[in-house]
Scaffold this motif. Structure first.
Motif, PDB file in Angstrom:
ATOM      1  N   ALA A 287      30.823 -16.739   8.499  1.00 51.32           N
ATOM      2  CA  ALA A 287      30.546 -15.335   8.200  1.00 51.32           C
ATOM      3  C   ALA A 287      30.625 -14.477   9.454  1.00 51.32           C
ATOM      4  O   ALA A 287      31.355 -13.477   9.486  1.00 51.32           O
ATOM      5  CB  ALA A 287      29.169 -15.205   7.560  1.00 51.32           C
ATOM      6  N   PHE A 288      29.916 -14.891  10.493  1.00 56.76           N
ATOM      7  CA  PHE A 288      29.922 -14.086  11.721  1.00 56.76           C
ATOM      8  C   PHE A 288      31.312 -14.081  12.353  1.00 56.76           C
ATOM      9  O   PHE A 288      31.749 -13.049  12.872  1.00 56.76           O
ATOM     10  CB  PHE A 288      28.864 -14.585  12.705  1.00 56.76           C
ATOM     11  N   ALA A 289      31.990 -15.209  12.296  1.00 54.40           N
ATOM     12  CA  ALA A 289      33.348 -15.260  12.851  1.00 54.40           C
ATOM     13  C   ALA A 289      34.246 -14.284  12.093  1.00 54.40           C
ATOM     14  O   ALA A 289      35.045 -13.561  12.693  1.00 54.40           O
ATOM     15  CB  ALA A 289      33.900 -16.679  12.765  1.00 54.40           C
TER      16      ALA A 289
ATOM     17  N   GLU B 293      38.094 -14.554   2.615  1.00 61.09           N
ATOM     18  CA  GLU B 293      37.904 -15.285   1.367  1.00 61.09           C
ATOM     19  C   GLU B 293      37.111 -16.563   1.640  1.00 61.09           C
ATOM     20  O   GLU B 293      36.168 -16.881   0.920  1.00 61.09           O
ATOM     21  CB  GLU B 293      39.278 -15.615   0.766  1.00 61.09           C
ATOM     22  N   HIS B 294      37.488 -17.242   2.714  1.00 60.90           N
ATOM     23  CA  HIS B 294      36.817 -18.484   3.082  1.00 60.90           C
ATOM     24  C   HIS B 294      35.337 -18.234   3.381  1.00 60.90           C
ATOM     25  O   HIS B 294      34.476 -19.062   3.081  1.00 60.90           O
ATOM     26  CB  HIS B 294      37.510 -19.104   4.302  1.00 60.90           C
ATOM     27  N   ALA B 295      35.049 -17.061   3.953  1.00 60.69           N
ATOM     28  CA  ALA B 295      33.661 -16.730   4.270  1.00 60.69           C
ATOM     29  C   ALA B 295      32.921 -16.249   3.020  1.00 60.69           C
ATOM     30  O   ALA B 295      31.709 -16.070   3.047  1.00 60.69           O
ATOM     31  CB  ALA B 295      33.603 -15.656   5.353  1.00 60.69           C
ATOM     32  N   GLY B 296      33.664 -16.033   1.931  1.00 62.98           N
ATOM     33  CA  GLY B 296      33.027 -15.631   0.671  1.00 62.98           C
ATOM     34  C   GLY B 296      32.889 -14.129   0.498  1.00 62.98           C
ATOM     35  O   GLY B 296      32.302 -13.667  -0.481  1.00 62.98           O
TER      36      GLY B 296
ATOM     37  N   GLY C  36      33.920  -9.965  -2.653  1.00 66.38           N
ATOM     38  CA  GLY C  36      33.395 -11.143  -3.316  1.00 66.38           C
ATOM     39  C   GLY C  36      31.930 -10.973  -3.657  1.00 66.38           C
ATOM     40  O   GLY C  36      31.364  -9.891  -3.504  1.00 66.38           O
ATOM     41  N   LEU C  37      31.306 -12.033  -4.086  1.00 66.75           N
ATOM     42  CA  LEU C  37      29.915 -11.933  -4.509  1.00 66.75           C
ATOM     43  C   LEU C  37      28.954 -11.987  -3.331  1.00 66.75           C
ATOM     44  O   LEU C  37      27.805 -11.593  -3.440  1.00 66.75           O
ATOM     45  CB  LEU C  37      29.595 -13.051  -5.506  1.00 66.75           C
TER      46      LEU C  37
END
Lengths: 118, 118
Positions: A12-14, A57-60, A76-77
């Motif tokens: 997420a932070f990345a 997308e990978h981080a959601g 995303g959610l």
DNA sequence: GTTATACTGAACCATATAGTTCAGTATATG
DNA sequence: CATATACTGAACTATATGGTTCAGTATAAC
């Protein structure tokens, strides 16, 4: 051994550490968009933008769906809940730490006063 | 042209994207520490830890001071204010976006009902 | 059916990250 | 003075990142 890891938070932070990606999130906050639209807006090749979207997308933070030849990206959610919590927790720590420092400074001042009286 | 950049925010989120560095911040929230102490706690060479501290220092989260042969690390003046603000702003965007979506869904439901009546 | 559009994947490049080792320097300690 | 401690810097490794080009495939438009 190293239990300080949290891959979700890492990702997420990345994901947030790049200006283009933060821009994409803000953009998607206003309206869904195709890869092409985002690529044009951020002046980048389709392939480049695809990668950024992949990271988000990978981080959601983003979900995508391909209909026909167009892949539509939307928020995303995941709504930065965890990140907000981490940051808040850190801020509390920080406050506590500096309150403690102030107390120490206060204590030193008292001692100084005591010394002055000697 | 690309004004989506903000090096400060980039550096901050990048610094937070590593579990060891988040751990170091939490550690320093409890007490100041030397490079050696941090290296031992996170099972890493001095050089490795020095680099992590350098990243945190560059992001403004940590300050260090060398006295004698010991470099003491402590929390810096930067208290994740900007990051909290960015995240909060995003969350508002997100909420607005999904409220809008809900409205659209609602609208679709209404239309469906109307069609059902035909 | 041809052409244009939208994406995808592989391959490449330059640079950054996360870590190491090794060889120092500077400061304490006995 | 000799030795141990604490850090520092250079150099190296492996992998990731942010971007590109180029050669596809799939779908839409004419």
């Amino acid at each position: 051994m190293v239990q300080y890891n949290n891959d979700t938070l890492d990702a997420a932070f990345a994901a947030l550490s790049d200006g283009t990606r933060r821009g994409v999130l803000e953009q998607l906050g206003r309206a869904d968009a195709s890869i092409t639209a985002l690529a044009r807006k951020f002046q980048m090749t389709l392939t480049g933008m695809k990668k950024h979207v992949g990271v988000l997308e990978h981080a959601g933070f983003v979900t995508t769906q391909k209909i026909g030849r167009v892949r539509t990206c939307k928020l995303g959610l995941r709504r930065l809940e965890e990140e907000a919590v981490w940051i808040e927790r850190y801020r509390l720590l920080w406050d506590a730490r500096f309150d403690a420092l102030e107390m120490i400074v206060e204590e030193l001042k008292q001692k100084e006063k005591a010394n002055d009286r000697d």
